[in-house]
Design an enzyme around this catalytic site. Structure first.
Site, PDB file in Angstrom:
ATOM      1  N   ASN A 170       0.844  -1.199   0.000  1.00  0.00           N
ATOM      2  CA  ASN A 170       0.000   0.000   0.000  1.00  0.00           C
ATOM      3  C   ASN A 170       0.870   1.236   0.000  1.00  0.00           C
ATOM      4  OD1 ASN A 170      -0.429   1.948   2.472  1.00  0.00           O
ATOM      5  ND2 ASN A 170       0.126  -0.040   3.362  1.00  0.00           N
ATOM      6  N   ALA A 171       0.336   2.256  -0.628  1.00  0.00           N
ATOM      7  CA  ALA A 171       0.984   3.578  -0.574  1.00  0.00           C
ATOM      8  C   ALA A 171      -0.125   4.613  -0.452  1.00  0.00           C
ATOM      9  CB  ALA A 171       1.833   3.819  -1.814  1.00  0.00           C
ATOM     10  N   LEU A 219      -0.732   8.447   3.986  1.00  0.00           N
ATOM     11  CA  LEU A 219      -1.173   9.113   5.222  1.00  0.00           C
ATOM     12  C   LEU A 219      -2.336  10.085   5.026  1.00  0.00           C
ATOM     13  CD1 LEU A 219       2.362   9.779   6.809  1.00  0.00           C
ATOM     14  CD2 LEU A 219       0.846   7.839   7.203  1.00  0.00           C
ATOM     15  N   ASN A 231      -2.506   7.562  16.490  1.00  0.00           N
ATOM     16  CA  ASN A 231      -1.241   7.447  15.752  1.00  0.00           C
ATOM     17  C   ASN A 231      -0.930   8.821  15.157  1.00  0.00           C
ATOM     18  OD1 ASN A 231       0.313   7.073  13.177  1.00  0.00           O
ATOM     19  ND2 ASN A 231       0.413   4.967  13.914  1.00  0.00           N
ATOM     20  N   ASN A 259       4.224   7.699  14.965  1.00  0.00           N
ATOM     21  CA  ASN A 259       4.606   7.000  13.729  1.00  0.00           C
ATOM     22  C   ASN A 259       5.805   7.691  13.098  1.00  0.00           C
ATOM     23  OD1 ASN A 259       4.799   5.695  11.319  1.00  0.00           O
ATOM     24  ND2 ASN A 259       2.814   6.359  10.516  1.00  0.00           N
ATOM     25  N   CYS A 263       6.642   5.604   8.382  1.00  0.00           N
ATOM     26  CA  CYS A 263       5.858   5.399   7.163  1.00  0.00           C
ATOM     27  C   CYS A 263       6.764   5.438   5.943  1.00  0.00           C
ATOM     28  CB  CYS A 263       4.768   6.448   7.007  1.00  0.00           C
ATOM     29  SG  CYS A 263       3.798   6.115   5.514  1.00  0.00           S
ATOM     30  N   THR A 271      -3.483  -6.058   8.410  1.00  0.00           N
ATOM     31  CA  THR A 271      -4.050  -6.486   7.132  1.00  0.00           C
ATOM     32  C   THR A 271      -5.151  -7.535   7.292  1.00  0.00           C
ATOM     33  OG1 THR A 271      -1.939  -5.985   6.081  1.00  0.00           O
ATOM     34  CG2 THR A 271      -3.400  -7.459   4.883  1.00  0.00           C
TER      35      THR A 271
HETATM   36  C1  LIG Z   1      -3.729  -0.013   3.966  1.00  0.00           C
HETATM   37  C2  LIG Z   1      -2.797   0.214   5.113  1.00  0.00           C
HETATM   38  C3  LIG Z   1      -2.703   1.480   5.673  1.00  0.00           C
HETATM   39  C4  LIG Z   1      -1.842   1.702   6.744  1.00  0.00           C
HETATM   40  N1  LIG Z   1      -1.785   2.955   7.300  1.00  0.00           N
HETATM   41  C5  LIG Z   1      -0.971   3.164   8.371  1.00  0.00           C
HETATM   42  C6  LIG Z   1      -0.954   4.430   9.011  1.00  0.00           C
HETATM   43  O1  LIG Z   1      -1.680   5.361   8.665  1.00  0.00           O
HETATM   44  N2  LIG Z   1      -0.085   4.607  10.058  1.00  0.00           N
HETATM   45  C7  LIG Z   1       0.715   3.592  10.518  1.00  0.00           C
HETATM   46  O2  LIG Z   1       1.474   3.796  11.480  1.00  0.00           O
HETATM   47  N3  LIG Z   1       0.692   2.367   9.942  1.00  0.00           N
HETATM   48  C8  LIG Z   1      -0.132   2.129   8.884  1.00  0.00           C
HETATM   49  N4  LIG Z   1      -0.163   0.896   8.314  1.00  0.00           N
HETATM   50  C9  LIG Z   1       0.739  -0.168   8.815  1.00  0.00           C
HETATM   51  C10 LIG Z   1       0.037  -1.113   9.797  1.00  0.00           C
HETATM   52  O3  LIG Z   1      -0.435  -0.421  10.933  1.00  0.00           O
HETATM   53  C11 LIG Z   1       0.983  -2.249  10.228  1.00  0.00           C
HETATM   54  O4  LIG Z   1       2.103  -1.705  10.901  1.00  0.00           O
HETATM   55  C12 LIG Z   1       1.498  -3.063   9.044  1.00  0.00           C
HETATM   56  O5  LIG Z   1       0.495  -3.228   8.079  1.00  0.00           O
HETATM   57  C13 LIG Z   1       2.000  -4.454   9.461  1.00  0.00           C
HETATM   58  O6  LIG Z   1       0.993  -5.205  10.075  1.00  0.00           O
HETATM   59  P1  LIG Z   1       0.058  -6.280   9.291  1.00  0.00           P
HETATM   60  O7  LIG Z   1       0.979  -7.166   8.511  1.00  0.00           O
HETATM   61  O8  LIG Z   1      -0.699  -7.003  10.361  1.00  0.00           O
HETATM   62  O9  LIG Z   1      -0.830  -5.490   8.391  1.00  0.00           O
HETATM   63  C14 LIG Z   1      -1.040   0.635   7.247  1.00  0.00           C
HETATM   64  C15 LIG Z   1      -1.146  -0.635   6.681  1.00  0.00           C
HETATM   65  C16 LIG Z   1      -2.020  -0.856   5.640  1.00  0.00           C
HETATM   66  C17 LIG Z   1      -2.125  -2.252   5.062  1.00  0.00           C
END
Ligand SMILES: Cc1cc2nc3c(=O)[nH]c(=O)nc-3n(C[C@H](O)[C@H](O)[C@H](O)COP(=O)(O)O)c2cc1C
Length: 303
Positions: free
Chosen positions: A69-70, A73, A99, A127, A130, A266
């Site tokens: 994902n990108a 924020l 966060n 955070n 990112c 996820t």
């Molecule tokens: C679509 C998406 C958006 C995310 N947005 C943020 C975010 O805004 N801030 C943040 O600290 N982490 C964000 N993350 C990271 C997750 O909080 C997490 O650290 C990362 O996905 C690893 O965990 P997972 O494998 O269980 O998803 C995002 C992840 C995904 C998939």
């Protein structure tokens, strides 16, 4: 019944299973399908001082063992958060961690100071990790910058100050130590791994930002390794493990490596009920192991 409570700095949690930032909205979106009273805490989508539009689309791409994902924020900004999100957060039957992101130390400090007075907020996840925005990892890759940021934020709040670390560094133990030295009361890790996917027919990147953050089951071994290294570097500091958790067995790996809580990210997209099943499953597992609480399991790796 085994005791599932866990403690992050000043904040007690009734269960060690949290919802990860960016994958759970602001909690209330999931209220119709998830019993939030069984969730240890909801971590909100990253919040910046000013609203952010995020990156151009496409922003996500499914991989064989997770997703890229990108999002960049995207969020409503501090003022709108206070006016429109805080009232809902106040009604959630769980703890709320906000966060926080920023381009400068001042940005982070403005948000922590403003929300320190807000009762609905129980703590902060800072955070610094990112990978999808310019300079998103500055504070996560330089120990001096990381320590300076934490030192500046500590006086802004009496609530939990937790910092979210990046796996995209050479030595995560060094950054973990710097964060704790600066005043972080807990560490959460990991954020996504920097990745990329290409459409070979068009030779174009699958996501408009070209690179994105990899999450999901494929990153779990990296995350478990990072948690183990951070726990050894900072044995007195509570660690929250994040990365690819899909089952209780996955979460147990993190506890044994040294985490006293975990976040589910996820997996919320495909199995939002996992957050509700995990407390009961852990309870039964601990009872079968004749353990009266989670604590003796934490950091019990035999190596
Ligand atoms: C679509 C998406 C958006 C995310 N947005 C943020 C975010 O805004 N801030 C943040 O600290 N982490 C964000 N993350 C990271 C997750 O909080 C997490 O650290 C990362 O996905 C690893 O965990 P997972 O494998 O269980 O998803 C995002 C992840 C995904 C998939």
């Amino acid at each position: 019944m085994p005791n599932l409570t866990t403690q992050l700095g000043p904040l007690p949690l009734t269960t060690p299973f949290l919802a990860a930032s960016g994958t759970f909205g602001y909690g209330s979106e999931y209220a119709p399908i998830v019993d939030l009273s069984k969730v240890g805490a909801v971590v909100t989508k990253s919040l910046s001082v000013k609203p952010r539009e995020g990156n151009p689309t496409p922003r996500i791409w499914e991989t064989s063992s997770g997703m890229l994902n990108a999002i960049g924020l995207e969020n409503c900004g501090l003022e709108s958060f206070i006016d429109h999100r805080v009232p809902d957060l106040a009604n959630l039957p769980t703890k709320v961690l906000v966060n926080v992101v920023g381009d400068s130390i001042d940005d982070y400090a403005v948000i922590c100071s403003a929300l320190d007075k807000v009762e609905a907020v129980d703590g902060f996840e800072i955070n610094i990790s990112c990978p999808n925005v310019k300079h998103g990892c500055r504070f996560a890759s330089d120990p001096g910058d990381c320590e300076r940021l934490m030192k500046a934020l500590k006086p802004t709040t009496n609530k939990l100050l937790m910092v979210k670390l990046s796996p995209n560094v050479t030595d995560i133990a060094e950054i973990a130590r710097a964060a704790v030295e600066g005043g972080a009361q807990a560490l959460s890790l990991i954020n996504t791994l920097l990745g990329m996917a290409i459409d070979v027919k068009t030779r174009a990147p699958r996501i408009a930002n070209v690179t994105g953050g990899l999450s999901g089951p494929g990153i779990r071994p990296v995350a478990v390794r990072c948690v183990w290294q951070a726990a050894r570097a900072c044995p007195q500091t509570p660690i929250v493990g994040i990365g690819g958790i899909r089952t209780l067995g996955d979460a147990l790996e993190f506890f044994i490596a040294g985490a006293c809580a975990v976040q589910i990210g996820t997996t919320n997209y495909l199995d939002p009920d996992l957050l509700n099943r995990l407390p009961g499953e852990l309870d039964r597992w601990l009872a079968a192991e004749k353990l009266e609480a989670l604590a003796p399991l934490v950091g019990s790796l035999k190596a």
